[in-house]
Design a protein around this motif. Sequence first.
Motif, PDB file in Angstrom:
ATOM      1  N   VAL A 197      12.478 -42.507 -75.432  1.00  0.00           N
ATOM      2  CA  VAL A 197      11.451 -41.702 -74.779  1.00  0.00           C
ATOM      3  C   VAL A 197      12.171 -40.836 -73.750  1.00  0.00           C
ATOM      4  CG1 VAL A 197       9.397 -41.728 -73.325  1.00  0.00           C
ATOM      5  CG2 VAL A 197       9.680 -43.455 -75.110  1.00  0.00           C
ATOM      6  N   VAL A 198      12.014 -39.517 -73.866  1.00  0.00           N
ATOM      7  CA  VAL A 198      12.644 -38.579 -72.944  1.00  0.00           C
ATOM      8  C   VAL A 198      11.553 -37.675 -72.390  1.00  0.00           C
ATOM      9  CG1 VAL A 198      14.356 -36.743 -72.692  1.00  0.00           C
ATOM     10  CG2 VAL A 198      14.780 -38.623 -74.288  1.00  0.00           C
ATOM     11  N   PHE A 199      11.513 -37.513 -71.059  1.00  0.00           N
ATOM     12  CA  PHE A 199      10.530 -36.624 -70.442  1.00  0.00           C
ATOM     13  C   PHE A 199      11.166 -35.944 -69.240  1.00  0.00           C
ATOM     14  CE2 PHE A 199      10.107 -40.671 -68.334  1.00  0.00           C
ATOM     15  CZ  PHE A 199       9.832 -40.377 -67.007  1.00  0.00           C
ATOM     16  N   ARG A 200      10.501 -34.857 -68.762  1.00  0.00           N
ATOM     17  CA  ARG A 200      11.088 -34.070 -67.682  1.00  0.00           C
ATOM     18  C   ARG A 200      10.518 -34.377 -66.304  1.00  0.00           C
ATOM     19  NH1 ARG A 200      11.041 -28.020 -69.831  1.00  0.00           N
ATOM     20  NH2 ARG A 200      10.786 -28.758 -71.941  1.00  0.00           N
ATOM     21  N   THR A 201       9.189 -34.384 -66.168  1.00  0.00           N
ATOM     22  CA  THR A 201       8.626 -34.437 -64.819  1.00  0.00           C
ATOM     23  C   THR A 201       8.052 -35.794 -64.441  1.00  0.00           C
ATOM     24  OG1 THR A 201       6.548 -33.548 -65.654  1.00  0.00           O
ATOM     25  CG2 THR A 201       8.105 -31.982 -64.723  1.00  0.00           C
ATOM     26  N   GLU A 202       7.022 -36.245 -65.160  1.00  0.00           N
ATOM     27  CA  GLU A 202       6.331 -37.477 -64.767  1.00  0.00           C
ATOM     28  C   GLU A 202       5.716 -38.140 -65.994  1.00  0.00           C
ATOM     29  OE1 GLU A 202       2.827 -38.866 -61.625  1.00  0.00           O
ATOM     30  OE2 GLU A 202       3.387 -36.764 -61.791  1.00  0.00           O
ATOM     31  N   LEU A 203       5.797 -39.470 -66.042  1.00  0.00           N
ATOM     32  CA  LEU A 203       5.199 -40.231 -67.143  1.00  0.00           C
ATOM     33  C   LEU A 203       4.667 -41.545 -66.607  1.00  0.00           C
ATOM     34  CD1 LEU A 203       4.671 -40.567 -70.216  1.00  0.00           C
ATOM     35  CD2 LEU A 203       6.910 -41.662 -70.368  1.00  0.00           C
ATOM     36  N   VAL A 204       3.459 -41.905 -67.056  1.00  0.00           N
ATOM     37  CA  VAL A 204       2.862 -43.201 -66.755  1.00  0.00           C
ATOM     38  C   VAL A 204       2.821 -43.978 -68.062  1.00  0.00           C
ATOM     39  CG1 VAL A 204       0.808 -44.427 -65.966  1.00  0.00           C
ATOM     40  CG2 VAL A 204       1.439 -42.249 -64.901  1.00  0.00           C
ATOM     41  N   ILE A 205       3.403 -45.171 -68.065  1.00  0.00           N
ATOM     42  CA  ILE A 205       3.407 -46.021 -69.263  1.00  0.00           C
ATOM     43  C   ILE A 205       2.544 -47.236 -68.993  1.00  0.00           C
ATOM     44  CG2 ILE A 205       4.794 -47.466 -70.793  1.00  0.00           C
ATOM     45  CD1 ILE A 205       7.126 -45.584 -70.313  1.00  0.00           C
ATOM     46  N   GLY A 258      12.960 -49.399 -76.564  1.00  0.00           N
ATOM     47  CA  GLY A 258      13.986 -48.370 -76.641  1.00  0.00           C
ATOM     48  C   GLY A 258      14.360 -47.893 -75.253  1.00  0.00           C
ATOM     49  N   THR A 259      15.105 -46.810 -75.203  1.00  0.00           N
ATOM     50  CA  THR A 259      15.596 -46.264 -73.942  1.00  0.00           C
ATOM     51  C   THR A 259      14.631 -45.218 -73.398  1.00  0.00           C
ATOM     52  OG1 THR A 259      17.866 -46.625 -74.665  1.00  0.00           O
ATOM     53  CG2 THR A 259      17.553 -45.084 -72.865  1.00  0.00           C
ATOM     54  N   ILE A 260      14.399 -45.258 -72.094  1.00  0.00           N
ATOM     55  CA  ILE A 260      13.571 -44.268 -71.407  1.00  0.00           C
ATOM     56  C   ILE A 260      14.497 -43.485 -70.485  1.00  0.00           C
ATOM     57  CG2 ILE A 260      11.640 -43.908 -69.839  1.00  0.00           C
ATOM     58  CD1 ILE A 260      10.586 -46.665 -70.794  1.00  0.00           C
ATOM     59  N   LYS A 261      14.554 -42.142 -70.689  1.00  0.00           N
ATOM     60  CA  LYS A 261      15.474 -41.299 -69.921  1.00  0.00           C
ATOM     61  C   LYS A 261      14.724 -40.140 -69.293  1.00  0.00           C
ATOM     62  CE  LYS A 261      19.262 -42.014 -73.172  1.00  0.00           C
ATOM     63  NZ  LYS A 261      20.192 -41.340 -74.079  1.00  0.00           N
ATOM     64  N   SER A 262      15.002 -39.899 -68.001  1.00  0.00           N
ATOM     65  CA  SER A 262      14.398 -38.773 -67.305  1.00  0.00           C
ATOM     66  C   SER A 262      15.030 -38.592 -65.940  1.00  0.00           C
ATOM     67  CB  SER A 262      12.901 -38.990 -67.117  1.00  0.00           C
ATOM     68  OG  SER A 262      12.341 -37.907 -66.411  1.00  0.00           O
ATOM     69  N   SER A 263      14.957 -37.361 -65.427  1.00  0.00           N
ATOM     70  CA  SER A 263      15.331 -37.126 -64.038  1.00  0.00           C
ATOM     71  C   SER A 263      14.071 -37.141 -63.173  1.00  0.00           C
ATOM     72  CB  SER A 263      16.042 -35.782 -63.900  1.00  0.00           C
ATOM     73  OG  SER A 263      15.200 -34.744 -64.357  1.00  0.00           O
ATOM     74  N   GLY A 264      12.917 -37.358 -63.810  1.00  0.00           N
ATOM     75  CA  GLY A 264      11.631 -37.326 -63.121  1.00  0.00           C
ATOM     76  C   GLY A 264      11.154 -38.690 -62.666  1.00  0.00           C
ATOM     77  N   LYS A 265       9.821 -38.793 -62.527  1.00  0.00           N
ATOM     78  CA  LYS A 265       9.174 -39.998 -61.980  1.00  0.00           C
ATOM     79  C   LYS A 265       8.512 -40.803 -63.103  1.00  0.00           C
ATOM     80  CE  LYS A 265       5.450 -41.374 -58.913  1.00  0.00           C
ATOM     81  NZ  LYS A 265       4.371 -40.930 -58.047  1.00  0.00           N
ATOM     82  N   LEU A 266       8.865 -42.073 -63.196  1.00  0.00           N
ATOM     83  CA  LEU A 266       8.259 -42.988 -64.165  1.00  0.00           C
ATOM     84  C   LEU A 266       7.401 -43.992 -63.418  1.00  0.00           C
ATOM     85  CD1 LEU A 266       8.009 -44.276 -67.004  1.00  0.00           C
ATOM     86  CD2 LEU A 266      10.019 -45.647 -66.419  1.00  0.00           C
ATOM     87  N   ILE A 299      16.038 -48.331 -68.762  1.00  0.00           N
ATOM     88  CA  ILE A 299      15.317 -47.259 -68.070  1.00  0.00           C
ATOM     89  C   ILE A 299      16.301 -46.518 -67.183  1.00  0.00           C
ATOM     90  CG2 ILE A 299      13.544 -46.682 -66.375  1.00  0.00           C
ATOM     91  CD1 ILE A 299      12.031 -49.192 -67.260  1.00  0.00           C
ATOM     92  N   ARG A 300      16.371 -45.195 -67.351  1.00  0.00           N
ATOM     93  CA  ARG A 300      17.157 -44.313 -66.470  1.00  0.00           C
ATOM     94  C   ARG A 300      16.238 -43.190 -66.046  1.00  0.00           C
ATOM     95  NH1 ARG A 300      23.333 -43.738 -68.335  1.00  0.00           N
ATOM     96  NH2 ARG A 300      23.707 -45.934 -68.741  1.00  0.00           N
ATOM     97  N   ALA A 301      15.802 -43.231 -64.792  1.00  0.00           N
ATOM     98  CA  ALA A 301      14.860 -42.215 -64.299  1.00  0.00           C
ATOM     99  C   ALA A 301      15.194 -41.879 -62.851  1.00  0.00           C
ATOM    100  CB  ALA A 301      13.425 -42.726 -64.401  1.00  0.00           C
ATOM    101  N   GLY A 302      14.732 -40.706 -62.410  1.00  0.00           N
ATOM    102  CA  GLY A 302      14.946 -40.295 -61.036  1.00  0.00           C
ATOM    103  C   GLY A 302      14.301 -41.259 -60.065  1.00  0.00           C
ATOM    104  N   SER A 303      13.081 -41.722 -60.388  1.00  0.00           N
ATOM    105  CA  SER A 303      12.415 -42.755 -59.596  1.00  0.00           C
ATOM    106  C   SER A 303      11.504 -43.574 -60.514  1.00  0.00           C
ATOM    107  CB  SER A 303      11.593 -42.152 -58.450  1.00  0.00           C
ATOM    108  OG  SER A 303      10.471 -41.459 -58.947  1.00  0.00           O
ATOM    109  N   VAL A 304      11.333 -44.834 -60.163  1.00  0.00           N
ATOM    110  CA  VAL A 304      10.505 -45.748 -60.956  1.00  0.00           C
ATOM    111  C   VAL A 304       9.580 -46.507 -60.010  1.00  0.00           C
ATOM    112  CG1 VAL A 304      10.468 -47.727 -62.529  1.00  0.00           C
ATOM    113  CG2 VAL A 304      12.327 -46.060 -62.679  1.00  0.00           C
ATOM    114  N   THR A 305       8.276 -46.513 -60.352  1.00  0.00           N
ATOM    115  CA  THR A 305       7.294 -47.302 -59.621  1.00  0.00           C
ATOM    116  C   THR A 305       6.717 -48.331 -60.589  1.00  0.00           C
ATOM    117  OG1 THR A 305       6.699 -45.415 -58.243  1.00  0.00           O
ATOM    118  CG2 THR A 305       5.127 -47.219 -58.333  1.00  0.00           C
ATOM    119  N   VAL A 306       6.712 -49.596 -60.182  1.00  0.00           N
ATOM    120  CA  VAL A 306       6.174 -50.665 -61.028  1.00  0.00           C
ATOM    121  C   VAL A 306       4.884 -51.168 -60.402  1.00  0.00           C
ATOM    122  CG1 VAL A 306       6.618 -52.940 -62.011  1.00  0.00           C
ATOM    123  CG2 VAL A 306       8.497 -51.317 -61.735  1.00  0.00           C
TER     124      VAL A 306
END
Length: 66
Positions: free
Chosen positions: A23-31, A37-45, A57-64
């Motif tokens: 899963v690759v995204f640019r800005t923001e994603l809510v799961i 699989g791998t989740i990649k982004s420079s944005g907010k997850l 998970i490789r993201a700019g920021s992650v909120t759980v």
Amino acid sequence: MGAPAPARTGGLLSSGVSIKGDVVFRTELVIDGEVEGTIKSSGKLTVGQHSHIRGEIRAGSVTVQG
């Protein structure tokens, strides 16, 4: 009447949805669904309380939540 809901700027992977693969995204994603699989982004997850993630998970920021 209450105030309108704020506009969503990113994507949503809702509960009941399942993805196998990267899963690759640019800005923001809510799961709130399932990802294997791998989740990649420079944005907010945001990882919802009903989500199930198996992978890296490789993201700019992650909120759980939950």
